[in-house]
Design a protein around this motif. Structure first.
Motif, PDB file in Angstrom:
ATOM      1  N   THR A   4       0.206  89.898  -7.475  1.00  0.00           N
ATOM      2  CA  THR A   4       1.116  91.038  -7.497  1.00  0.00           C
ATOM      3  C   THR A   4       0.902  92.025  -8.630  1.00  0.00           C
ATOM      4  O   THR A   4       1.347  93.158  -8.535  1.00  0.00           O
ATOM      5  N   LYS A   5       0.234  91.625  -9.726  1.00  0.00           N
ATOM      6  CA  LYS A   5       0.095  92.567 -10.849  1.00  0.00           C
ATOM      7  C   LYS A   5      -0.900  92.074 -11.890  1.00  0.00           C
ATOM      8  O   LYS A   5      -1.259  90.901 -11.929  1.00  0.00           O
ATOM      9  N   ALA A  52      -6.111 100.864  -5.260  1.00  0.00           N
ATOM     10  CA  ALA A  52      -4.946 101.747  -5.309  1.00  0.00           C
ATOM     11  C   ALA A  52      -3.755 100.984  -5.876  1.00  0.00           C
ATOM     12  O   ALA A  52      -3.592  99.792  -5.622  1.00  0.00           O
ATOM     13  N   GLY A  53      -2.965 101.670  -6.663  1.00  0.00           N
ATOM     14  CA  GLY A  53      -1.781 101.049  -7.239  1.00  0.00           C
ATOM     15  C   GLY A  53      -1.114 101.981  -8.221  1.00  0.00           C
ATOM     16  O   GLY A  53      -1.481 103.143  -8.331  1.00  0.00           O
ATOM     17  N   LYS A  54      -0.134 101.447  -8.933  1.00  0.00           N
ATOM     18  CA  LYS A  54       0.577 102.277  -9.912  1.00  0.00           C
ATOM     19  C   LYS A  54       0.678 101.546 -11.239  1.00  0.00           C
ATOM     20  O   LYS A  54       0.640 100.319 -11.308  1.00  0.00           O
ATOM     21  N   VAL A  63       1.553  97.570 -17.088  1.00  0.00           N
ATOM     22  CA  VAL A  63       1.439  96.703 -15.926  1.00  0.00           C
ATOM     23  C   VAL A  63       0.828  97.498 -14.778  1.00  0.00           C
ATOM     24  O   VAL A  63       1.299  98.585 -14.446  1.00  0.00           O
ATOM     25  N   PHE A  64      -0.234  96.943 -14.162  1.00  0.00           N
ATOM     26  CA  PHE A  64      -0.830  97.543 -12.971  1.00  0.00           C
ATOM     27  C   PHE A  64      -0.317  96.772 -11.769  1.00  0.00           C
ATOM     28  O   PHE A  64      -0.474  95.550 -11.679  1.00  0.00           O
ATOM     29  N   VAL A  71      -6.657  89.956  -3.320  1.00  0.00           N
ATOM     30  CA  VAL A  71      -7.140  88.968  -2.352  1.00  0.00           C
ATOM     31  C   VAL A  71      -7.669  87.745  -3.087  1.00  0.00           C
ATOM     32  O   VAL A  71      -8.489  87.874  -4.010  1.00  0.00           O
ATOM     33  N   LYS A  72      -7.212  86.577  -2.695  1.00  0.00           N
ATOM     34  CA  LYS A  72      -7.636  85.333  -3.334  1.00  0.00           C
ATOM     35  C   LYS A  72      -9.147  85.160  -3.201  1.00  0.00           C
ATOM     36  O   LYS A  72      -9.730  85.367  -2.141  1.00  0.00           O
TER      37      LYS A  72
END
Length: 110
Positions: A4-5, A52-54, A63-64, A71-72
């Protein structure tokens, strides 16, 4: 790193305060930190491309948060210009200064 981050810790306090003064939506944070998915020995068919992310600022971290979960088994390269310094006074006096700022890089596997 989890699915998640990515949490970037131990950021210089003065730099963190400067980042907090940046207006919401400014792209400076995205220029200071980049996350790329990268090919690996396990999955060489993947192209290196930005994830892509914030970026979020907390009291002591950056925190990204990716738009899609990591993906594992996949490798991700984190490139950051946070906490980079030009050189100490001792290095300047001894002429041991590199005139370009090199980003820090870390390869993470989910």
């Amino acid at each position: 790193m989890d699915s998640t981050k990515i949490i970037l810790q131990h950021i210089d306090q003065a730099g963190l305060l400067a980042l907090k003064d940046i207006k919401e939506g400014d792209s400076v944070l995205n220029e200071l930190v980049a996350v790329l998915q990268t090919p690996s020995e396990r999955d060489s068919a993947i192209r290196e491309e930005p994830v892509a992310g914030k970026m979020l600022l907390t009291d002591s971290n950056v925190v990204f948060v990716p738009a899609q979960p990591f993906v594992k088994g996949r490798d991700y390269l984190v490139i950051t210009h946070l906490n980079i310094r030009f050189g100490s006074a001792k290095e300047v006096l001894k002429g041991k200064i590199n005139y370009s700022m090199k980003p820090q890089q870390k390869l993470l596997t989910r």
